[in-house]
Write an enzyme that holds these catalytic residues in place. Structure first.
Site: not given
Length: 440
Positions: A275, A290, A362, A365, A403
RNA sequence: GGGGGGUUGGCCGAGUGGUUGAAGGCAGCAGUCUUGAAAACUGCAGUAGGGCAACCUACCGGGGGUUCGAAUCCCUCACCCUCCGCCA
């Protein structure tokens, strides 16, 4: 491998028009509400007008085509003297078609581009609101840790144990990269392997996938249009780096008509994930929250429409089971209409407790797309009535690293700087109950 | 990187530029037969769009071209197989 001319060829046909144009025609108010609730910038009247224009023009074209076809059939039977007149008429029809057909193609493409932006209708239970501030907490699970010492954040803990090397890795790979040394490297692999096993035991087929995908796969999932700046592309190649194995798995059966007995297809996909994090400069720059490249075990399901909700609960429970086995406290939140994204019908995030921030972050998801994604991808099956229909798709994180290491390390740290390993994970770390050297 | 071969409906597989949307086979569905099943026989049967009934249109890897007319000819791109080279 350079694209020289023409349009990129689709390895699978775009079977249908994204959000169902018929549904839009018949339920314009429902779709309008979905657009409003999801805070999407789109004028539905523009879509409807484009639809009418295409229909009208298509009818003209089809009438001409019918004439041309009928005329052409007469030619071989015609006498020598009638023939020139028929051929002449055919030529005339050809001229007319040559003018209208490109117009039709253009208008169809315009409509298609609009339809790509029509959102799925949110589930009635979804809280309405523009952002994640409007998400609703459903429940909290697990015990928050209480430390009788001054806990470290994961960055300091990694540094203390010599498990990270941020300065050097930044030199090699820039910001938002990471590197794990020694036991931490083994820990990462252990957690991923554990998650894969956990899901496999619950009927998800393990799948090791590449992140390298064709651009149309990202349109199929719904990442495009809109998410282009999040995706890395390779210079000179018609390939991109997917941010999740949802992308390659979703396209695996693209364009096929499956038998009902082929469903469900339920996978635990393992891949690297990329990403660009464009637009998030300055956020979460410290540590492992991140990063540009990470590793992920992803749950992905293709099923019959009537089984969709049950699968949603099942893959949500799978993810919770993984966190429970890792003995991490978490909460489940239901995402608001504005936070859930264009294609989603129902979405819940799992957020895991991060002690150093004293909040839930988070880590998972869970999304149910109904047929929205399947329409883009051309994922169909033949139902009991023998008619092809679109399947439903769902996805949820299984585990995403590094993460997950943030809450893992922080929640399981001990006073001496070592890290406790939950029983479920110990077999993946050679039976160790603790990793790290006691400080001092 | 270079040379050959290929890409047709759920699968296999024919296909001379002119009722070929596409033979044939398998699988599928319905029926006959049978106590039941199998076998055999008969029939139905591609996908999408429009009217939504008869019917019309498009689609034979993608895009473009030639032609009155293209699955069939030409160009181009992608992918698959294979041989050679290169690298491991």
């Amino acid at each position: 491998m350079v694209q020289t001319s023409g349009q990129p060829s689709l390895t699978f046909p775009a079977r249908s028009s994204m959000q169902d144009i018929r549904f839009i025609r018949e339920h314009p108010d429902t779709v309008r509400k979905a657009i409003a609730d999801k805070f999407v910038t789109l004028d539905l009247d523009e879509v409807l007008a484009a639809d009418r224009a295409v229909l009208e023009l298509r009818q003209q074209v089809e009438t001409l085509q019918a004439e041309r076809n009928a005329n052409a059939k007469l030619v071989p039977k015609a006498s020598a003297e009638d023939r020139p007149a028929l051929i002449g008429k055919g030529k005339e029809l050809g001229v007319q078609l040559a003018e209208l057909e490109p117009q039709l193609r253009e208008q169809e493409e315009a409509l298609r581009a609009l339809l790509l932006r029509v959102p799925n209708v949110p589930h009635e239970s979804a809280p309405v609101g523009p952002s994640d501030d409007d998400n609703a907490e459903l429940r909290r699970e697990g015990q928050l840790p209480s430390f009788d010492f001054e806990p470290l954040d994961h960055v300091d803990l990694l540094a203390l144990q010599g498990w990270s090397d941020p300065e050097r890795v930044a030199r090699v790979s820039g910001s938002r990269s990471y590197l794990l040394r020694g036991e931490a490297a083994r820990l990462e692999l252990a957690i991923l392997t554990f998650a894969l096993d956990f899901l496999a035991e619950r009927g998800m087929e393990p799948l090791s996938t590449t992140a390298l995908v064709r651009p149309e796969t990202l349109t199929a999932t719904g990442h495009f249009p809109g998410g282009e700046d999040q995706v890395y592309r390779l210079e000179g190649e018609e390939l991109m780096l997917a941010g999740t194995s949802e992308v390659p798995i979703n396209s695996l059966y693209a364009g096929e008509i499956l038998g009902e007995s082929d469903l469900p297809l339920a996978f635990a996909g393992f891949s690297a994930a990329f990403r660009s994090e464009a637009g998030s400069a300055g956020r979460d720059v410290r540590g492992l929250i991140r990063v540009h490249e990470f590793r992920k075990v992803e749950q992905y399901v293709i099923c019959r429409p009537e089984d969709g909700m049950a699968w949603f609960e099942r893959i949500l429970a799978n993810a919770e089971g993984i966190l429970q086995a890792l003995e991490l406290p978490y909460r489940v939140v239901q995402n608001s209409t504005g936070d859930m994204g264009l294609g989603k019908h129902l979405m819940m995030d799992i957020e895991t407790w991060v002690p150093s921030e004293e909040k839930y972050r988070e880590t998972h998801s869970c999304s149910y797309l109904t047929d929205w994604q399947a329409r883009r991808t051309g994922l169909r099956f033949k139902g009991a009535d023998g008619k092809p229909q679109f399947a439903h798709t769902l996805n949820n994180t299984g585990i995403a690293s590094p993460r997950i290491l943030v809450p893992f390390l922080e929640n399981h740290q001990q006073a001496d700087g070592t890290v406790r390993i939950p029983a479920a994970l110990q077999p993946y770390l050679g039976g160790k109950a603790v990793i790290g050297q006691p400080r001092r």
